[in-house]
Write a protein that holds these residues in place. Structure first.
Motif, short mmCIF file in Angstrom:
data_model
loop_
_atom_site.label_atom_id
_atom_site.label_comp_id
_atom_site.label_asym_id
_atom_site.label_seq_id
_atom_site.Cartn_x
_atom_site.Cartn_y
_atom_site.Cartn_z
N ARG A 113 0.80 -1.23 0.00
CA ARG A 113 0.00 0.00 0.00
C ARG A 113 0.83 1.27 0.00
O ARG A 113 0.31 2.36 0.24
CB ARG A 113 -0.91 0.02 1.24
CG ARG A 113 -1.79 -1.20 1.38
CD ARG A 113 -2.88 -1.25 0.35
NE ARG A 113 -3.91 -0.28 0.65
CZ ARG A 113 -4.99 -0.07 -0.11
NH1 ARG A 113 -5.14 -0.77 -1.23
NH2 ARG A 113 -5.90 0.82 0.22
N GLY A 114 2.14 1.17 -0.25
CA GLY A 114 3.00 2.34 -0.14
C GLY A 114 3.20 3.10 -1.43
O GLY A 114 3.07 2.55 -2.53
N TYR A 115 3.52 4.37 -1.29
CA TYR A 115 3.81 5.24 -2.43
C TYR A 115 4.91 6.21 -2.02
O TYR A 115 4.96 6.67 -0.87
CB TYR A 115 2.56 6.03 -2.82
CG TYR A 115 2.85 7.25 -3.69
CD1 TYR A 115 3.03 7.13 -5.06
CD2 TYR A 115 2.97 8.51 -3.12
CE1 TYR A 115 3.32 8.23 -5.85
CE2 TYR A 115 3.26 9.63 -3.90
CZ TYR A 115 3.43 9.48 -5.26
OH TYR A 115 3.73 10.58 -6.02
N ILE A 116 5.81 6.51 -2.95
CA ILE A 116 6.82 7.54 -2.72
C ILE A 116 6.94 8.39 -3.97
O ILE A 116 6.91 7.88 -5.10
CB ILE A 116 8.19 6.92 -2.34
CG1 ILE A 116 9.17 8.02 -1.93
CG2 ILE A 116 8.76 6.07 -3.47
CD1 ILE A 116 10.45 7.50 -1.31
N SER A 117 7.01 9.70 -3.79
CA SER A 117 7.12 10.61 -4.92
C SER A 117 8.56 10.62 -5.44
O SER A 117 9.48 10.11 -4.80
CB SER A 117 6.71 12.02 -4.50
OG SER A 117 7.62 12.53 -3.55
N ASN A 118 8.73 11.23 -6.60
CA ASN A 118 10.07 11.43 -7.15
C ASN A 118 10.81 12.43 -6.26
O ASN A 118 10.44 13.60 -6.19
CB ASN A 118 9.97 11.97 -8.57
CG ASN A 118 11.34 12.15 -9.22
OD1 ASN A 118 12.37 12.06 -8.57
ND2 ASN A 118 11.34 12.43 -10.51
N PRO A 119 11.87 11.99 -5.55
CA PRO A 119 12.54 12.90 -4.62
C PRO A 119 13.21 14.09 -5.29
O PRO A 119 13.52 15.08 -4.62
CB PRO A 119 13.57 11.99 -3.93
CG PRO A 119 13.75 10.83 -4.83
CD PRO A 119 12.45 10.64 -5.53
N MET A 120 13.41 14.03 -6.60
CA MET A 120 13.96 15.20 -7.29
C MET A 120 12.96 16.33 -7.34
O MET A 120 13.33 17.50 -7.45
CB MET A 120 14.41 14.81 -8.71
CG MET A 120 15.67 13.96 -8.77
SD MET A 120 17.11 14.78 -8.04
CE MET A 120 17.32 16.18 -9.12
N ARG A 121 11.68 15.99 -7.24
CA ARG A 121 10.63 17.02 -7.29
C ARG A 121 10.13 17.40 -5.91
O ARG A 121 9.73 18.54 -5.67
CB ARG A 121 9.46 16.53 -8.15
CG ARG A 121 9.83 16.28 -9.60
CD ARG A 121 8.62 15.82 -10.40
NE ARG A 121 8.95 15.60 -11.80
CZ ARG A 121 8.09 15.16 -12.71
NH1 ARG A 121 6.84 14.91 -12.37
NH2 ARG A 121 8.48 14.98 -13.96
N GLY A 122 10.11 16.44 -5.01
CA GLY A 122 9.63 16.71 -3.66
C GLY A 122 9.71 15.46 -2.81
O GLY A 122 9.81 14.34 -3.33
N TYR A 123 9.65 15.64 -1.51
CA TYR A 123 9.76 14.52 -0.58
C TYR A 123 8.39 14.17 -0.02
O TYR A 123 7.78 14.97 0.69
CB TYR A 123 10.72 14.87 0.56
CG TYR A 123 12.12 15.19 0.10
CD1 TYR A 123 12.91 14.23 -0.53
CD2 TYR A 123 12.67 16.47 0.27
CE1 TYR A 123 14.20 14.52 -0.96
CE2 TYR A 123 13.96 16.77 -0.15
CZ TYR A 123 14.71 15.78 -0.76
OH TYR A 123 15.98 16.07 -1.20
#
Length: 302
Positions: free
Chosen positions: A129-139
């Motif tokens: 159920r996890g999601y992580i954004s592109n860290p180059m754009r935001g955390y």
């Protein structure tokens, strides 16, 4: 491959070493990602994912833990949001197994959230159920739950592990999330994704360096704009004066300002003979401007 895909791929390849670790990860996957279904008087747990590697992992764990339970794998194409191709894993369960998975009482999950097994359980939760954004754009790291009770139960243990997750409600679901870059990196490492952790650290350093450079450039640009504006004003006033009307100690500063329009006060002070401090140069230029104003300098400087 984006950062989320590479992280999930790395997590899918991690294989727990013993039965307790396998059980912890499997229960983390199933309890947060599966739904209970009835089919011909048979209880089934239905788990679906876009990632065939995760379904393969579920099957491997199930065979290891519950070899006598039957299962099926299918592929579905769904429309709407979210849509696309989903891989489905269904396996038969008993009421005792449902109890073991924490569907009847979430308190049973405390067995899998102890210090030794928590990383494996939470890895399963995040894989499901996890999601992580592109860290180059935001955390931003987030875990979605369809059960408020389960979400807050796991949140308590996350806080005990020093992961300061916050909660929010989105369309009836309870989402736990992190926005602190270092906490996100530490959580990734806690789950066992060491390559992704190193990549995250690299991105954090690069972004920090870029931000420092940007702040320095903005600072220098602001200073340069300030120097240009002050110099323009000072030179316009000096040009209306007769140098012979100026006291001797001001003539050198006036001449240097006209000859060096882009120089800072410190740089002009260094050109003086003998050199003068920045504050003394500033004082003398102010004195020159006052003399010009007294002589009727009325030009609009805006």
């Amino acid at each position: 491959m984006n950062f989320q895909e590479s992280l999930k791929t790395e997590l899918f390849t991690i294989q727990p070493q013993n039965k307790d670790e396998v059980m912890s990860e499997f229960i983390g996957l199933i309890r947060t990602g599966a739904v209970i279904k009835k089919h011909s008087h048979e209880l089934l747990l239905h788990f679906s994912s876009r990632h065939p590697a995760l379904i393969k992992k579920c099957v491997t764990h199930k065979k290891s833990l519950f070899p006598h339970s039957s299962h099926t794998i299918s592929v579905q194409e769904r429309r709407g949001i979210p849509g696309g191709i989903f891989y489905c894993f269904d396996f038969s369960v008993t009421n005792i197994m449902l109890d073991q998975f924490g569907f009847q009482d979430v308190n049973i999950l405390s067995n899998y959230l102890n210090q030794k097994l928590a990383a494996h359980f939470l890895r399963g939760v995040f894989e499901s159920r996890g999601y992580i954004s592109n860290p180059m754009r935001g955390y931003h790291l987030e875990i979605q739950f369809n059960s408020e009770k389960l979400a807050h139960y796991i949140l308590k243990y996350l806080h005990n592990l020093q992961f300061d997750f916050r909660s929010r409600t989105v369309k009836g679901d309870i989402n736990l999330y992190l926005k602190n870059s270092q906490l996100i990196a530490d959580f990734i490492r806690f789950l066992g994704a060491h390559q992704s952790y190193l990549e995250m650290e690299k991105i954090m350093v690069e972004k920090s360096t870029i931000n420092e450079i940007t702040r320095w450039v903005n600072y220098e640009t602001a200073n340069l704009n300030k120097i240009v504006a002050s110099s323009s004003r000072q030179r316009k006033k000096i040009q209306v004066l007769d140098f012979d009307d100026l006291p001797f100690h001001l003539q050198e500063i006036a001449r240097l300002r006209l000859e060096n329009p882009c120089s800072s006060l410190r740089e002009i002070g260094d050109l003086c003979n003998p050199p003068l401090s920045k504050s003394e140069v500033h004082r003398r230029l102010n004195e020159i401007e006052k003399i010009a104003d007294q002589k009727g300098f009325t030009e609009n400087l805006t």
